[in-house]
Design a protein around this motif. Sequence first.
Motif, PDB file in Angstrom:
ATOM      1  N   THR A 102       0.666  -1.304  -0.065  1.00 49.54           N
ATOM      2  CA  THR A 102       0.119   0.100   0.010  1.00 49.54           C
ATOM      3  C   THR A 102       0.771   1.321   0.098  1.00 49.54           C
ATOM      4  OG1 THR A 102      -1.904  -1.152   0.975  1.00 49.54           O
ATOM      5  CG2 THR A 102      -1.741   1.163   1.334  1.00 49.54           C
ATOM      6  N   ASN A 105       2.367   1.511  -3.537  1.00 50.68           N
ATOM      7  CA  ASN A 105       1.428   2.226  -4.384  1.00 50.68           C
ATOM      8  C   ASN A 105       1.090   3.697  -4.252  1.00 50.68           C
ATOM      9  OD1 ASN A 105       0.967   0.001  -6.093  1.00 50.68           O
ATOM     10  ND2 ASN A 105       0.042  -1.099  -4.596  1.00 50.68           N
ATOM     11  N   ALA A 106       1.042   3.923  -2.789  1.00 52.88           N
ATOM     12  CA  ALA A 106       0.495   5.217  -2.593  1.00 52.88           C
ATOM     13  C   ALA A 106       1.717   6.464  -2.723  1.00 52.88           C
ATOM     14  CB  ALA A 106       0.039   5.524  -1.204  1.00 52.88           C
ATOM     15  N   ARG A 107       2.960   5.864  -3.264  1.00 53.87           N
ATOM     16  CA  ARG A 107       4.144   6.643  -3.296  1.00 53.87           C
ATOM     17  C   ARG A 107       4.288   7.317  -2.206  1.00 53.87           C
ATOM     18  NH1 ARG A 107       4.826   7.174  -8.883  1.00 53.87           N
ATOM     19  NH2 ARG A 107       6.300   9.101  -8.420  1.00 53.87           N
ATOM     20  N   LYS A 108       4.415   6.333  -1.188  1.00 53.09           N
ATOM     21  CA  LYS A 108       4.941   6.933   0.258  1.00 53.09           C
ATOM     22  C   LYS A 108       6.294   6.809   0.321  1.00 53.09           C
ATOM     23  CE  LYS A 108       0.629   6.909   2.434  1.00 53.09           C
ATOM     24  NZ  LYS A 108      -0.277   6.332   3.734  1.00 53.09           N
ATOM     25  N   LYS A 187       7.686  -3.429  -8.245  1.00 54.56           N
ATOM     26  CA  LYS A 187       7.263  -2.009  -8.369  1.00 54.56           C
ATOM     27  C   LYS A 187       8.080  -1.474  -9.353  1.00 54.56           C
ATOM     28  CE  LYS A 187       4.605   1.486  -8.057  1.00 54.56           C
ATOM     29  NZ  LYS A 187       2.784   1.294  -8.295  1.00 54.56           N
ATOM     30  N   ASN A 192       2.128  -4.850 -10.138  1.00 51.17           N
ATOM     31  CA  ASN A 192       1.367  -4.413  -8.725  1.00 51.17           C
ATOM     32  C   ASN A 192       2.035  -5.165  -7.683  1.00 51.17           C
ATOM     33  OD1 ASN A 192      -0.400  -3.662  -6.812  1.00 51.17           O
ATOM     34  ND2 ASN A 192      -2.236  -4.128  -8.052  1.00 51.17           N
ATOM     35  N   THR A 315      -5.327  -1.118  -0.743  1.00 48.91           N
ATOM     36  CA  THR A 315      -4.750  -0.477  -1.271  1.00 48.91           C
ATOM     37  C   THR A 315      -5.964   0.535  -2.068  1.00 48.91           C
ATOM     38  OG1 THR A 315      -2.828  -1.764  -1.518  1.00 48.91           O
ATOM     39  CG2 THR A 315      -3.149   0.077  -3.134  1.00 48.91           C
ATOM     40  N   HIS A 316      -6.837   0.179  -2.719  1.00 43.74           N
ATOM     41  CA  HIS A 316      -7.996   0.781  -3.400  1.00 43.74           C
ATOM     42  C   HIS A 316      -8.607   2.102  -2.431  1.00 43.74           C
ATOM     43  CE1 HIS A 316     -11.196   1.651  -5.984  1.00 43.74           C
ATOM     44  NE2 HIS A 316     -11.850   1.577  -5.033  1.00 43.74           N
ATOM     45  N   HIS A 318      -7.117   3.029   0.424  1.00 42.73           N
ATOM     46  CA  HIS A 318      -5.982   3.862   0.889  1.00 42.73           C
ATOM     47  C   HIS A 318      -5.789   5.124  -0.124  1.00 42.73           C
ATOM     48  CE1 HIS A 318      -4.253   2.784   4.708  1.00 42.73           C
ATOM     49  NE2 HIS A 318      -4.616   1.608   4.403  1.00 42.73           N
ATOM     50  N   LEU A 319      -5.993   4.704  -1.462  1.00 48.14           N
ATOM     51  CA  LEU A 319      -5.661   5.701  -2.489  1.00 48.14           C
ATOM     52  C   LEU A 319      -6.812   6.648  -2.873  1.00 48.14           C
ATOM     53  CD1 LEU A 319      -3.921   3.358  -5.105  1.00 48.14           C
ATOM     54  CD2 LEU A 319      -2.670   5.046  -3.678  1.00 48.14           C
ATOM     55  N   ASN A 320      -8.112   6.153  -2.637  1.00 43.64           N
ATOM     56  CA  ASN A 320      -9.263   7.042  -2.986  1.00 43.64           C
ATOM     57  C   ASN A 320     -10.043   7.695  -2.000  1.00 43.64           C
ATOM     58  OD1 ASN A 320      -8.906   6.459  -6.175  1.00 43.64           O
ATOM     59  ND2 ASN A 320      -8.878   4.350  -5.154  1.00 43.64           N
TER      60      ASN A 320
END
Length: 448
Positions: A102, A105-108, A187, A192, A315-316, A318-320
Amino acid sequence: MPHESDPLLSDELLNVSRFSRSMRAKDAQVSSGPTESVCSMVLQILVPFVLAGLGTVSAGMLLDVVQSWDVFQEISEILILVPAILGMKGNLEMTMASRLSTAVNARKTDSTKERWMLIGGNLALKQLQATVLGLLASLMVTLLGWMADGQMPFSHIVLLCSTSVSTTFLASLLQGIVVVGVIFGSKRMGINPDNVATPIAASFGDLITLSLLACFSQWFYSFMEFYPYVLYLVDLLYLCLIPVWMVISSKHPASHILLRSGWEPIITAMVISRYSSLHLHLYCLVHRLLFVFFPPSINGVGGNLVSVQASRISTHLHLNYSPGELPVGSRSCFNPFQTFFGSGAHHRSAQVLLLLVLPGQLIFVHIIHVIKGGLTLPSLLFTVLFLSASLTQVFLLLIVADCLVHCLWRRGKDPDSYSIPYLTALGDLLGTALLSLAFLLLWCIGNS
């Protein structure tokens, strides 16, 4: 006279209109964001899924070999320790893999400093959890052994503690490094991490953990009579490292929060898995080979597949969405139609994961048969019952995962840290019950 509007009311209506447009734009962005093709998803999930199944089957084969060693014959509680350690290690690895996936994917993790703080905090937290849970697992097995025999030699207790903590500590360290490499490597390759990280975390985890447990137990058994102080020093060393892991993990805000709140799901999952293995043992003593190979297969496959789904949904969200905010249509639970025939990315992934069950289990059953030289080939009826049990287990787990992840998110809890231990423990319980039912049906019709 023309009606003169209230400027305050007009401003309020304007704000509501803007809010509505922003929500519609957000929903459109979520639904029209970048998606994976079905072929890409299948290929990314299939390889680690097969590797995870092979690792589980290999662990069953290894257990069939090492259970004849002196330490397993002399201290029968070692066998009771095996499923507790394997289940606990899988939960720790897959939970960390879901969190890191997560974050990536969230670019943290774009900042080098933030990346290393995140990795260091999660690895330290996992070492702390592995040490404490390894000690708890040994104490739980000691209690079960004492209840069964009415006595428990102190030397056996020390050996169980040393073996359990040493196994969980070293296996956690090795697998943690592998998981970090897989997540950042995937990544970088455009894969994914949610599709591959959790199955890879469990792929050879069982095999590595069981190998370490067998070696440590046999090694400590050789020291037990003449050099017992070695076992005391080992236990003392791991206990002294606990404050070190606490300090390191507290450096990162996310792992610092989990120092207080991350214990409930993994301890609960360990207790449930322990009960499941004991329950299954009562049904499977007369099916020795099936007991060694098929329970790890059904429980491992179910846990691996549902962990992929839970990681993707988390992840979905967290991102949205903000914590506590749910997408439209996700407020009801236990709706098979919503889980498998909805209009989101995780609905399509649920279909893919469910379709992988039958061919995957057929491959693993065939591998077991080939490796054992034909001695473990089950009847056609058992094969049908086993595949039906596995399909039913994964079907129910995917429905529960859809509900559980969204419920945790609505309550403000991070599904990456809470959902997978509960789901894998439920998978063990469902797999155990369904496989026990299959054994019972075979026994009733005399087709064992």
